[in-house]
Design an enzyme around this catalytic site. Structure first.
Site, PDB file in Angstrom:
ATOM      1  N   SER A 110       0.823  -1.213   0.000  1.00 19.65           N
ATOM      2  CA  SER A 110       0.000   0.000   0.000  1.00 19.65           C
ATOM      3  C   SER A 110       0.855   1.262   0.000  1.00 19.65           C
ATOM      4  CB  SER A 110      -0.932   0.008   1.213  1.00 19.65           C
ATOM      5  OG  SER A 110      -0.186  -0.008   2.426  1.00 19.65           O
ATOM      6  N   TYR A 164      11.282   2.009   0.689  1.00 22.24           N
ATOM      7  CA  TYR A 164      10.530   0.820   0.286  1.00 22.24           C
ATOM      8  C   TYR A 164       9.346   1.216  -0.595  1.00 22.24           C
ATOM      9  CZ  TYR A 164       7.962  -3.592   0.702  1.00 22.24           C
ATOM     10  OH  TYR A 164       7.290  -4.774   0.434  1.00 22.24           O
TER      11      TYR A 164
END
Length: 237
Positions: free
Chosen positions: A146, A158
């Protein structure tokens, strides 16, 4: 859908030594696919392979470091010398890196993270493109997060890698839309009981999140369906 919906098909799963990758490899093998298991640790891959064999499935291990582009090229040559086509590719391998503010991101670690999470995926697509096209109904699935679509504080490195991965795979899907039969999909597994999740949320009770097998079954179901290219599947947390 029959139990052996992938009978006679070849699948390749990256990061297949544990977690979602291992569970997905087992799920695909259970449905009849011959699964190529890739990962860095041969011992862990052998354990997954043994589990697949014991369940009546078929698999082949291919230990390698995905951050080494030459290793991916050699893998493609080896697989291409044995099989003509690749029907399924699941791009699951990834590293979390250190969570922290963007100004403190370590350049060396960020480079390693982007290499594994993004560059290796491009190399996999590049070296297996010919085999995917020969399938006639190939599917490529990439695992995302997400934070790739909704930026979150301290997850910049990330998240950036997952955003890049999504654009990369979806671009490939658009390229294949009218000239080939390769379909692509993005899967966001959401909260799942993995080693990466435990590292990111060390205080979380693992029993409160779903097991990798739930994600694996969802991926297998998606691969068995007639989804439109660049489909996005977001699982419940």
């Amino acid at each position: 859908m029959t139990d052996k919906i992938f009978e006679g098909q070849l699948a390749l799963v990256t990061g297949a030594s544990r977690g979602i990758g291992a569970a997905t490899a087992k799920a695909l093998a259970a449905r009849g696919a011959h699964v190529i298991l890739t990962g860095r640790t041969a011992k862990d891959l052998e354990a997954v392979e043994d589990a697949i064999f014991e369940a009546g499935g078929n698999a082949t291990i291919a230990p390698l470091d995905l951050s080494d582009g030459e290793s991916i090229a050699r893998l493609a040559v080896a697989i291409g010398s044995r099989w003509e086509a690749l029907d399924i590719m699941v791009l699951n391998a990834a590293m979390l890196g250190t969570l922290g503010p963007v100004p403190t991101i370590d350049g060396g670690e960020f480079n390693r993270l982007m290499t594994l999470n993004v560059l290796s995926a491009q190399a996999m697509i590049a070296h297996f493109d010919a085999m995917l096209r020969k399938s006639g109904h190939a599917r490529v699935v990439a695992l995302t997060s997400s934070v790739g679509a909704a930026p979150r504080a301290f997850w910049g490195a990330y998240g950036a890698s997952k955003a890049a991965l999504e654009v990369l795979l979806q671009s490939y899907g658009e390229e294949m839309r009218n000239i080939g039969k390769v379909r692509t999909a993005i899967v966001d597994p959401a909260r799942t009981r993995t080693a990466m999740r435990a590292k990111a949320y060390p205080g979380e009770d693992p029993a409160t999140v779903k097991e990798p097998e739930a994600v694996a079954e969802a991926i297998a179901d998606l691969l068995a369906s007639d989804f439109e290219t660049n489909h996005r599947l977001v699982l419940q947390g």
